[in-house]
Design a protein around this motif. Structure first.
Motif, short mmCIF file in Angstrom:
data_model
loop_
_atom_site.label_atom_id
_atom_site.label_comp_id
_atom_site.label_asym_id
_atom_site.label_seq_id
_atom_site.Cartn_x
_atom_site.Cartn_y
_atom_site.Cartn_z
N GLY A 132 0.81 -1.21 0.00
CA GLY A 132 0.00 0.00 0.00
C GLY A 132 0.85 1.26 0.00
O GLY A 132 0.48 2.27 -0.61
N VAL A 133 1.98 1.19 0.68
CA VAL A 133 2.92 2.33 0.66
C VAL A 133 3.41 2.56 -0.76
O VAL A 133 3.42 3.70 -1.25
N HIS A 134 3.80 1.49 -1.44
CA HIS A 134 4.26 1.62 -2.83
C HIS A 134 3.18 2.20 -3.73
O HIS A 134 3.45 3.05 -4.58
N THR A 135 1.96 1.73 -3.55
CA THR A 135 0.85 2.22 -4.37
C THR A 135 0.65 3.71 -4.19
O THR A 135 0.48 4.46 -5.16
N ALA A 136 0.67 4.16 -2.93
CA ALA A 136 0.49 5.59 -2.66
C ALA A 136 1.61 6.42 -3.27
O ALA A 136 1.38 7.51 -3.80
#
Length: 289
Positions: A132-136
């Motif tokens: 989720g961090v990467h997606t953001a």
């Protein structure tokens, strides 16, 4: 319309003519005269009445003057805002993380940064684990991520910050008879309150999970601490967090040690001034221990 032509037009008005305006602008008089003619040609109208000894505005010129001064004022304000961000007197830094790090180390990192740059706002958004961090970050929803560096971070710049030593925190009654440190195999017989929905946490604590020792699957840290305080089960947390948030809990180290590397991740390229300042503050804190 070129901005420099607007600037020249207003200068001629303010200085009362071509000669003085050219001197103030440090350009030649013929060049300024040509620029005003170019502006008139592009607008398809005459801006100055040249029949007398002094240039006076035509009706079209007076109309343009209002718009021109507004344009220049807007440009000045925009420059001031950009300079304020550049000088770290305004703006924001966007950070994304997830529950495992929402208190440690995020709170200390933000506290230190805000003490140094009180005019910069810090926005912290919630992500669903490292992915989720990467997606953001990829979507531009945040510029910096605080995450578990043991996960895969291909295509990102990773900056190590701290190694979290994970410990068992529990009600003193539950700790009776447990050695310190507690062997991992023995933890499998201890009732646990953990977040099974966090893939990052599950991967790290998997060795500690027995057949039936997870008594509460909880994603909310505050509720987890309350379960621990009431003796429902133990939880696995970073040592500093156990001391800060659960001072009445008994703390046991885990053997072999359970260590989680934490750091910043960001996309390749030059970060914004605010993000660069946050990185510098965070890494300086690491050097100072």
């Amino acid at each position: 319309m070129d901005l420099h032509l607007v600037t020249y037009f207003v200068a001629v008005i303010d200085h009362g003519g071509i000669t003085k305006a050219a001197q103030a602008l440090y350009i030649s008089q013929p060049s300024l005269s040509q620029a005003i003619r170019t502006l008139e040609r592009r607008l398809g109208t005459t801006l100055f009445d040249r029949t007398g000894r002094r240039l006076t505005l035509t009706e079209a010129g007076r109309t343009l003057e209002v718009a021109a001064r507004r344009i220049l004022a807007d440009v000045d304000r925009a420059k001031a805002r950009v300079a304020a961000v550049r000088d770290l007197e305004a703006g924001a830094v966007e950070i994304t993380t997830f529950s495992a790090f929402s208190l440690h180390p995020v709170v200390d990192l933000v506290r230190r940064f805000r003490a140094r740059y009180p005019r910069i706002m810090v926005r912290v958004s919630d992500a669903d684990g490292p992915s989720g961090v990467h997606t953001a970050l990829r979507r531009g929803e945040a510029e910096l991520g605080i995450t578990d560096l043991s996960a895969e971070h291909g295509g990102m710049v990773a900056i190590p910050l701290v190694e979290q030593h994970l410990v068992l925190a529990m009600h003193p009654d539950l700790a009776e008879g447990l050695p310190d440190p507690v062997p991992r195999a023995l933890v499998r017989d201890v009732p646990l309150v953990v977040d099974l929905g966090s893939r990052a946490d599950a991967a790290r604590t998997g060795e500690l999970l027995g057949t039936h020792n997870v008594v509460v699957d909880c994603a909310h840290p505050t509720a987890t601490w309350e379960f621990v305080r009431r003796g429902i089960g133990a939880t696995v947390v970073p040592a500093p967090l156990a001391r800060q948030q659960m001072p009445s809990a008994a703390v046991r180290a885990i053997e072999p040690p359970l260590i989680r590397p934490v750091g910043l991740v960001l996309r390749a390229g030059e970060p914004s001034p605010a993000a660069a300042a946050f990185i510098a503050s965070a890494t300086e804190q690491l050097r100072e221990g």
